[in-house]
Design a protein around this motif. Structure first.
Motif, short mmCIF file in Angstrom:
data_model
loop_
_atom_site.label_atom_id
_atom_site.label_comp_id
_atom_site.label_asym_id
_atom_site.label_seq_id
_atom_site.Cartn_x
_atom_site.Cartn_y
_atom_site.Cartn_z
N THR B 15 0.83 -1.19 0.00
CA THR B 15 0.00 0.00 0.00
C THR B 15 0.87 1.25 0.00
O THR B 15 1.98 1.25 0.57
CB THR B 15 -0.93 0.04 1.23
OG1 THR B 15 -0.13 -0.10 2.41
CG2 THR B 15 -1.96 -1.08 1.18
N SER B 80 -0.23 5.76 -4.98
CA SER B 80 -0.84 5.71 -3.63
C SER B 80 -1.76 4.50 -3.51
O SER B 80 -2.93 4.61 -3.14
CB SER B 80 -1.62 7.00 -3.36
OG SER B 80 -0.80 8.13 -3.48
N GLU B 82 -3.93 1.28 -2.83
CA GLU B 82 -4.72 0.80 -1.70
C GLU B 82 -5.04 -0.68 -1.93
O GLU B 82 -4.94 -1.17 -3.06
CB GLU B 82 -6.01 1.62 -1.61
CG GLU B 82 -5.77 3.10 -1.44
CD GLU B 82 -7.06 3.92 -1.45
OE1 GLU B 82 -8.15 3.31 -1.60
OE2 GLU B 82 -6.96 5.16 -1.31
N ASP B 85 -7.23 -1.71 -4.78
CA ASP B 85 -6.76 -1.59 -6.17
C ASP B 85 -6.31 -2.94 -6.71
O ASP B 85 -6.01 -3.05 -7.91
CB ASP B 85 -5.60 -0.59 -6.25
CG ASP B 85 -6.01 0.81 -5.84
OD1 ASP B 85 -5.17 1.52 -5.26
OD2 ASP B 85 -7.17 1.18 -6.10
#
Lengths: 112, 114
Positions: B15, B80, B82, B85
């Protein structure tokens, strides 16, 4: 907006059985319609397509007819094989759009 | 084999990280599309490029961006990252972007965010 609805399955059939996977769509005008197949661990492959009303797409024994009056594009095969086990996606591409809108996919398992 | 290639095949990251997915369209195809396949959302269109220019945007997050280079290959940048995703990312290409044209899909890049 544009959308595709298909039976989610899983559908389990015996080899040589008749297959129907229902697909209906919502769209304005005359979209193009597609069936894609995804075998386990692989990408999407085009199975067949139809671009105007009453067109019939066919490939590898699979058929689907573009029915404007019922907004449907049902996939059929007369005699399925074990090798047909896969996930089948119905998709449309609208008149004035660029992307494909996919249904959620129907998982098919054919047993010997 | 569709003629569309995607690299890498698999990607595992953490992450907050940033990754780049690459797609080479079929020879002669000008249009490139990116799709995301996840268990909860299904197959969703992200973005399309045509001959180097952005043509259409779908459900693409602001943390994601893409570009198409002069040699027509495309890259999808995800930043970025997460957990949500994590998905299979497909690239597709077509000669032009007419309604009736077939989009040919690559084998996909499977992204796992830990």
């Amino acid at each position: 907006g544009n959308s595709v609805t298909q039976m989610e399955g899983p559908v389990t059939l015996s080899e040589e059985a008749f297959l129907t996977i229902n697909c209906t769509y919502t769209a304005t005008g005359y979209p193009s319609l597609f069936w894609y197949v995804q075998y386990p661990g692989e990408g999407l492959q085009l199975l067949l397509k139809a671009t105007k009303a009453d067109d019939k797409g066919s490939n590898k024994g699979f058929e689907a007819t573009y029915r404007k009056e019922t907004t449907s594009f049902h996939l059929e095969k007369g005699s399925v094989q074990v090798s047909d086990s896969a996930v089948y996606f119905c998709a449309l591409r609208p008149n004035s759009g660029y992307a494909l809108n996919f249904g959620k996919g129907t998982s098919l398992l054919v047993t010997p | 084999d569709s003629g569309v290639t995607q690299t890498p095949k698999h990607l595992i990251t953490a992450t907050g990280q940033r990754v780049t997915l690459r797609c080479s369209p079929r020879s002669g195809d000008l249009s490139v599309y990116w799709y995301q396949q996840s268990l909860d959302q299904g197959l969703q269109f992200l973005i399309q490029y045509y001959n180097g220019e952005e043509r259409a945007k779908g459900n693409i997050l602001e943390r994601f961006s893409a570009q198409q280079f002069p040699d027509l290959h495309s890259e999808l940048n995800l930043s970025s990252l997460e957990l949500g995703d994590s998905a299979l990312y497909f690239c597709a290409s077509s000669v032009r972007d007419f309604r009736e044209e077939t989009q040919y899909f690559g084998p996909g890049t499977r992204l796992l965010v830990l």
